[in-house]
Design an enzyme around this catalytic site. Structure first.
Site: not given
Length: 311
Positions: A99-100, A250
């Site tokens: 997950c960035g 996101c």
């Protein structure tokens, strides 16, 4: 999940210390488990991330030394600096590659916990299921080299510019999409008007055809007019994350949306992008790395907002 099941699953976390943090509204529960001794079931993750009966979050991140996880040891052999592994779970308990936004919050958690040091100008390697990610400090938080990005179906993408069809409740017709990997799987849809973005109904997962083998996050991207100002391109985006639902942000999705829009824009599109998400603003940069491949870098804030212990 009923209330008695949630209570039972949360009981398995009794006495475990946690932090709560977010990156542009994409929020996480973080747990330090250096030696990999804390076994956390998918049901426990889902219970903890429940916004009504748990702590509430888009996902749970467990900080484990790479040496303590069988799936991380091979990565550690190739990258001895990757001491810490980000064990990331979606809000429904399913495992995600990475997950960035979560990487940035993870590093802030490690710093606050005294588990790492990261001086200005230094780079920290973090192990993930999508490989090692290199993190550096910025004035606004952290920048993460997510590594090379790629088309999921390159031949179709290069020939047609799209490779899938996406149906969402509020869109009048099925829209073409472009599938891109930035460590996670994404399908990006371009929108033409602000009203389409604002009125999106993302209570249910958009339908992507053909269906990706492991599912896909879906981003709806609106290019600004003008697209480029002072050498920086700008888009706005909303996202439906697999295993979570719509989220305020996101990170890997912002990179995918920028990559798709940059591809559609054609030759001359810039390498610097500003991506507006409901939770804030993220920076995206494309650059040629030492390995000769084009990498994508994500930058943005990371905030720890609370600490506590499961009761």
């Amino acid at each position: 999940m009923n209330s008695s099941a949630v209570a039972a699953d949360l009981t398995s976390l009794t006495g475990v210390a946690f932090s709560k943090g977010h990156g542009t509204g994409n929020d996480f529960i973080l747990i330090a488990d250096p030696e990999g001794e804390q076994q956390i079931s998918a049901a426990a993750v889902a219970a903890a991330c429940d916004r009504h009966r748990g702590i509430g979050a888009d996902g749970l991140i467990r900080a484990v030394r790479s040496q303590a996880l069988p799936e991380a040891r091979e990565l550690l052999e190739r990258h001895p600096d990757a001491e810490w592994f980000m064990d990331y779970r979606n809000a429904d308990g399913s495992i995600s590659e990475m997950c960035g936004n979560g990487v940035r919050v993870f590093v802030q958690f490690l710093l606050d916990s005294g588990l790492v040091a990261l001086a200005p100008g230094d780079v920290l390697g973090i192990g993930t299921r999508a490989g090692i990610k290199w993190v550096s400090r910025t004035d606004q938080g952290f920048a993460v080299d997510l590594g090379p990005w790629s088309f999921s179906h390159p031949e179709t993408a290069l020939e047609r510019g799209v490779d899938s069809l996406v149906t969402a409740d509020s869109l009048d017709v099925t829209r073409p999409g472009l599938s891109i990997s930035t460590g996670n799987a994404h399908t990006v849809v371009a929108l033409a008007q602000r009203s389409e973005l604002d009125e999106l109904a993302l209570h249910r997962a958009p339908v992507v055809e053909p269906v990706p083998e492991n599912g896909s996050n879906v981003e709806f991207a609106l290019p600004h007019d003008p697209l480029v100002l002072d050498g920086i391109a700008e888009i706005s985006m909303r996202v439906f994350e697999r295993g979570v639902g719509e989220t305020l942000s996101c990170g890997t999705g912002a990179c995918a949306a920028a990559a798709a829009t940059r591809f559609w824009a054609g030759a001359g599109a810039p390498d610097l992008w500003r991506v507006n998400v409901p939770g804030g603003v993220l920076g995206v940069r494309f650059f040629t790395a030492a390995d000769g491949e084009e990498h994508v870098e994500l930058s943005g804030p990371a905030v720890i907002v609370a600490q506590g212990v499961f009761g």
